[in-house]
Write an enzyme that holds these catalytic residues in place. Sequence first.
Site, PDB file in Angstrom:
ATOM      1  N   LYS A 203       5.145  -2.710   2.777  1.00 22.75           N
ATOM      2  CA  LYS A 203       4.131  -2.277   1.825  1.00 22.75           C
ATOM      3  C   LYS A 203       4.234  -3.160   0.599  1.00 22.75           C
ATOM      4  O   LYS A 203       5.237  -3.154  -0.108  1.00 22.75           O
ATOM      5  CB  LYS A 203       4.364  -0.817   1.459  1.00 22.75           C
ATOM      6  CG  LYS A 203       3.371  -0.285   0.459  1.00 22.75           C
ATOM      7  CD  LYS A 203       3.525   1.205   0.272  1.00 22.75           C
ATOM      8  CE  LYS A 203       2.592   1.692  -0.814  1.00 22.75           C
ATOM      9  NZ  LYS A 203       2.734   3.129  -1.051  1.00 22.75           N
ATOM     10  N   LYS A 256       0.725  -3.025   5.104  1.00 24.86           N
ATOM     11  CA  LYS A 256      -0.243  -2.511   4.141  1.00 24.86           C
ATOM     12  C   LYS A 256      -0.212  -3.348   2.890  1.00 24.86           C
ATOM     13  O   LYS A 256       0.878  -3.596   2.387  1.00 24.86           O
ATOM     14  CB  LYS A 256       0.155  -1.071   3.817  1.00 24.86           C
ATOM     15  CG  LYS A 256      -0.632  -0.408   2.730  1.00 24.86           C
ATOM     16  CD  LYS A 256      -0.051   0.935   2.446  1.00 24.86           C
ATOM     17  CE  LYS A 256      -0.762   1.481   1.231  1.00 24.86           C
ATOM     18  NZ  LYS A 256      -0.152   2.641   0.697  1.00 24.86           N
TER      19      LYS A 256
HETATM   20  C1  PBG Z   1       1.553   6.420  -2.033  1.00 21.82           C
HETATM   21  C2  PBG Z   1       0.466   5.671  -1.378  1.00 21.82           C
HETATM   22  C3  PBG Z   1      -0.402   4.720  -1.929  1.00 21.82           C
HETATM   23  C4  PBG Z   1      -1.315   4.407  -0.925  1.00 21.82           C
HETATM   24  C5  PBG Z   1      -0.960   5.139   0.191  1.00 21.82           C
HETATM   25  N1  PBG Z   1       0.151   5.889  -0.097  1.00 21.82           N
HETATM   26  C6  PBG Z   1      -0.535   4.189  -3.287  1.00 21.82           C
HETATM   27  C7  PBG Z   1       0.441   3.316  -3.933  1.00 21.82           C
HETATM   28  O1  PBG Z   1       1.471   2.916  -3.402  1.00 21.82           O
HETATM   29  O2  PBG Z   1       0.158   3.055  -5.109  1.00 21.82           O
HETATM   30  C8  PBG Z   1      -2.472   3.469  -1.080  1.00 21.82           C
HETATM   31  C9  PBG Z   1      -3.561   3.681  -0.114  1.00 21.82           C
HETATM   32  C10 PBG Z   1      -4.822   2.981  -0.434  1.00 21.82           C
HETATM   33  O3  PBG Z   1      -4.944   2.166  -1.377  1.00 21.82           O
HETATM   34  O4  PBG Z   1      -5.774   3.248   0.291  1.00 21.82           O
HETATM   35  N2  PBG Z   1       2.672   5.737  -2.368  1.00 21.82           N
END
Ligand code: PBG
Length: 334
Positions: A203, A256
């Site tokens: 991520k 992601k």
């Molecule tokens: C929580 C989380 C996030 C997303 C999914 N789970 C946000 C982040 O890390 O700021 C983002 C999903 C999206 O942008 O569609 N940690």
Amino acid sequence: MAFPIVRHRRLRQSAGMRSLVRETVLNVDDFIQPIFVTYGTGIKREIPSMPGVYHFSLDTLEEELKEIVDLGIKSVLLFGIPETKDAVGSSAFDENGIVQAATRKIKSLYPELLVVADTCLCEFTDHGHCGMVHTFEHEGHLHGDVLNDESLELLARTAVSQARAGADIIAPSNMMDGFVQAIRHGLDEAGYAHIPIMSYSVKYASAFYGPFREAADSAPQFGDRKSYQMDPANVREALREAQSDVEEGADMLMVKPALAFMDVIRLLRQEFDLPLVAYNVSGEYSMVKAAAQQGWINEQAIVTESLLGMKRAGADIIITYFAKDMARWLREGN
Ligand code: PBG
């Protein structure tokens, strides 16, 4: 008699031939539809930066679920917007928290619909970080250090409460070191050894999450997430992150965001044999919607091409806010 020159024939003469030789196909089974649930009643509130995506209270959620199920979508990913936030994100692991309540409701209405629970604290903490933080002031500004190990216990508690509510898959997105192992251990101890973990292994600290943070009201109140999310410049590190998740017991891996990280999807596909998930995130959705609303692009064609790209790169599963639209387009046979 001269033989014709050996040549490569393009197998595109007709629609039938094109589909006969098509290498990648999209199927409604590939998609996970994210849903935002919130407290209150009678709420169906559109997220300004994500046209077509809403906050639902538990009562209005019913109609949405019916639409999702009728379209043939088989799984949803739940995000909760709680009534109260605090320093440790208590409502994330509250048995009566919004995600837990929504999960119970979904499983009672549609036992077959898979519920994937996002396991993170950022929607539930008042500071907006994904774990507990130690805050301090420096030169008049608030700063904070994320307390990695202290957060693990809360995340494991969150996962267990989600499993107890009926979640089928636990999807931890917090990116603390050792989170898969801590959550696996917590689930096993509580009798949920059969519940798989879909780890947000890779991520990136991405600007593409902007609209989500508006949707989940989870923008960090100080600092950023760069100390625990990955640097977009790195790809070897992605392999190390994924490798450690595999060793810690992850059942599915995720990359992601998706579009700017197709090389990472491909690499993980080559290096690991676990089911691979691509998360087509909020910013990727909003950009397409905005351009489509202006009439600048053909939305359906753009979305189809993008999702095909993710599958071609190696994703087996795609989390996308376009799941409903795509299911509809596939049904219409385009
Ligand atoms: C929580 C989380 C996030 C997303 C999914 N789970 C946000 C982040 O890390 O700021 C983002 C999903 C999206 O942008 O569609 N940690």
